[in-house]
Design an enzyme around this catalytic site. Sequence first.
Site, PDB file in Angstrom:
ATOM      1  N   HIS A  30     -18.129  -8.884  37.696  1.00 19.71           N
ATOM      2  CA  HIS A  30     -18.118  -9.989  38.864  1.00 19.71           C
ATOM      3  C   HIS A  30     -16.880 -10.382  39.076  1.00 19.71           C
ATOM      4  O   HIS A  30     -16.460 -10.589  40.193  1.00 19.71           O
ATOM      5  CB  HIS A  30     -18.946 -11.088  38.266  1.00 19.71           C
ATOM      6  CG  HIS A  30     -20.549 -10.712  37.764  1.00 19.71           C
ATOM      7  ND1 HIS A  30     -21.264 -10.933  37.020  1.00 19.71           N
ATOM      8  CD2 HIS A  30     -21.429 -10.108  38.941  1.00 19.71           C
ATOM      9  CE1 HIS A  30     -22.505 -10.596  37.169  1.00 19.71           C
ATOM     10  NE2 HIS A  30     -22.754 -10.103  38.081  1.00 19.71           N
TER      11      HIS A  30
ATOM     12  N   LYS B 219     -36.411 -14.472  36.535  1.00 26.52           N
ATOM     13  CA  LYS B 219     -35.999 -14.027  35.157  1.00 26.52           C
ATOM     14  C   LYS B 219     -36.090 -15.034  34.168  1.00 26.52           C
ATOM     15  O   LYS B 219     -35.778 -16.080  34.472  1.00 26.52           O
ATOM     16  CB  LYS B 219     -34.663 -13.250  35.350  1.00 26.52           C
ATOM     17  CG  LYS B 219     -34.438 -12.038  36.309  1.00 26.52           C
ATOM     18  CD  LYS B 219     -33.161 -11.554  36.471  1.00 26.52           C
ATOM     19  CE  LYS B 219     -33.077 -10.775  37.688  1.00 26.52           C
ATOM     20  NZ  LYS B 219     -31.616 -10.399  38.061  1.00 26.52           N
TER      21      LYS B 219
ATOM     22  N   ARG C  11     -22.038  -0.559  41.733  1.00 22.15           N
ATOM     23  CA  ARG C  11     -21.476   0.051  40.689  1.00 22.15           C
ATOM     24  C   ARG C  11     -21.606   1.336  40.389  1.00 22.15           C
ATOM     25  O   ARG C  11     -20.939   2.150  39.949  1.00 22.15           O
ATOM     26  CB  ARG C  11     -21.924  -0.393  39.317  1.00 22.15           C
ATOM     27  CG  ARG C  11     -21.751  -2.027  38.961  1.00 22.15           C
ATOM     28  CD  ARG C  11     -22.512  -2.808  37.789  1.00 22.15           C
ATOM     29  NE  ARG C  11     -23.851  -2.664  38.428  1.00 22.15           N
ATOM     30  CZ  ARG C  11     -24.934  -3.335  37.979  1.00 22.15           C
ATOM     31  NH1 ARG C  11     -24.493  -4.098  36.587  1.00 22.15           N
ATOM     32  NH2 ARG C  11     -26.048  -3.402  38.464  1.00 22.15           N
TER      33      ARG C  11
ATOM     34  N   SER D 146     -24.925  -7.918  33.171  1.00 23.53           N
ATOM     35  CA  SER D 146     -25.223  -9.286  32.316  1.00 23.53           C
ATOM     36  C   SER D 146     -26.374  -9.048  31.418  1.00 23.53           C
ATOM     37  O   SER D 146     -26.278  -9.554  30.128  1.00 23.53           O
ATOM     38  CB  SER D 146     -26.003 -10.266  33.268  1.00 23.53           C
ATOM     39  OG  SER D 146     -24.714 -10.647  34.507  1.00 23.53           O
TER      40      SER D 146
HETATM   41  O1  PNS Z   1     -27.390 -10.797  40.678  1.00 19.29           O
HETATM   42  P1  PNS Z   1     -28.665 -10.500  41.249  1.00 19.29           P
HETATM   43  O2  PNS Z   1     -29.911 -11.160  40.345  1.00 19.29           O
HETATM   44  O3  PNS Z   1     -29.036  -9.034  41.670  1.00 19.29           O
HETATM   45  O4  PNS Z   1     -28.883 -11.250  42.469  1.00 19.29           O
HETATM   46  C1  PNS Z   1     -29.722 -11.168  43.539  1.00 19.29           C
HETATM   47  C2  PNS Z   1     -29.755 -12.155  44.690  1.00 19.29           C
HETATM   48  C3  PNS Z   1     -29.773 -13.712  44.228  1.00 19.29           C
HETATM   49  C4  PNS Z   1     -28.490 -11.576  45.682  1.00 19.29           C
HETATM   50  C5  PNS Z   1     -31.335 -12.005  45.327  1.00 19.29           C
HETATM   51  O5  PNS Z   1     -32.150 -12.241  44.699  1.00 19.29           O
HETATM   52  C6  PNS Z   1     -31.133 -13.061  46.554  1.00 19.29           C
HETATM   53  O6  PNS Z   1     -30.662 -13.185  47.659  1.00 19.29           O
HETATM   54  N1  PNS Z   1     -32.212 -14.101  46.336  1.00 19.29           N
HETATM   55  C7  PNS Z   1     -32.379 -15.070  47.501  1.00 19.29           C
HETATM   56  C8  PNS Z   1     -33.867 -15.016  48.110  1.00 19.29           C
HETATM   57  C9  PNS Z   1     -33.753 -14.262  49.180  1.00 19.29           C
HETATM   58  O7  PNS Z   1     -32.982 -14.485  50.179  1.00 19.29           O
HETATM   59  N2  PNS Z   1     -34.412 -13.145  49.439  1.00 19.29           N
HETATM   60  C10 PNS Z   1     -34.471 -12.210  50.334  1.00 19.29           C
HETATM   61  C11 PNS Z   1     -33.160 -11.106  50.217  1.00 19.29           C
HETATM   62  S1  PNS Z   1     -33.693  -9.621  50.821  1.00 19.29           S
END
Ligand code: PNS
Length: 178
Positions: free
Chosen positions: A27, A51, A100, A138
Site C-alpha cells: 500500500h 470482515k 498486484r 493484509s
Molecule cells: O482493500 P479492500 O477491502 O479491497 O477495499 C475495498 C473498497 C473499500 C475499495 C470497496 O469495498 C468499497 O469501495 N467500498 C465502499 C462501498 C461502495 O462504494 N461499494 C460499491 C463499489 S463498486
Amino acid sequence: MTSTVTDQRPLRTAIFPGSFDPITNGHVDIIRRALRLFDGIVVAVLQNTAKQPHFTPEERVEIIGEVFAGEPGVQVDTFDGLLVDYVQRKQATAIVRGLRAISDFEYEMQMGHMNRRLSPTVETVFLMPDEAHTFLSSRLVKEVFSLGGDVAAFVPPAVERRLQQTREATGGGPRVVR
Ligand code: PNS
C-alpha cells in the site's frame, strides 16, 4: 523573448480507498507512486466492513498517520457508504487502486465499472506496486504474524509495533474489535 506560463490548473486529489487492516509495504508503495501523479492523496479507510478486523478503523487511521507523518501530501480519513459519494464530497479527481496480479483484475474491473456507472466523471487509476510486493496482502500479514512469523519485511515499523502491542495485550490470543 521568453514567456512565462503560469500553471493555474486546479489541484488534483486522488482517493486511495481500502480496508488497510493493516497497511502493508505494498500500500505504501502505491501511495508513493500516486504522489508522483497527483497533488495529494487521501487514504480512505472503509468504516463499516463485513470482515472481522484486527484493528479498528480509528486505529488504522492512527497507524497510517504515523507512517506518513510530516508528509502533507498524504491525508488519512475514514469513509462510509458509497465510495463515489465520498470522492465527490472530497472533490477528488480519481480513485487509485493497486493491481498486484491478474487475480486482482476481475474484482477491480467490476468495481471500476460500477463506480464509473454510478459517477461517470470519476476515473479509477490502477497502479502496479514494485514486483517485490506482488505477493503481499493484509490478510497474509495477519496470518503470518498470528502464527509467530516475522512480518518486519512486509509492513512499516509502526504496523509491526502495533501488532506486537496487540499481541502483548491479548497474551497471543485472538483480538476482537468492532
Ligand atoms: O482493500 P479492500 O477491502 O479491497 O477495499 C475495498 C473498497 C473499500 C475499495 C470497496 O469495498 C468499497 O469501495 N467500498 C465502499 C462501498 C461502495 O462504494 N461499494 C460499491 C463499489 S463498486
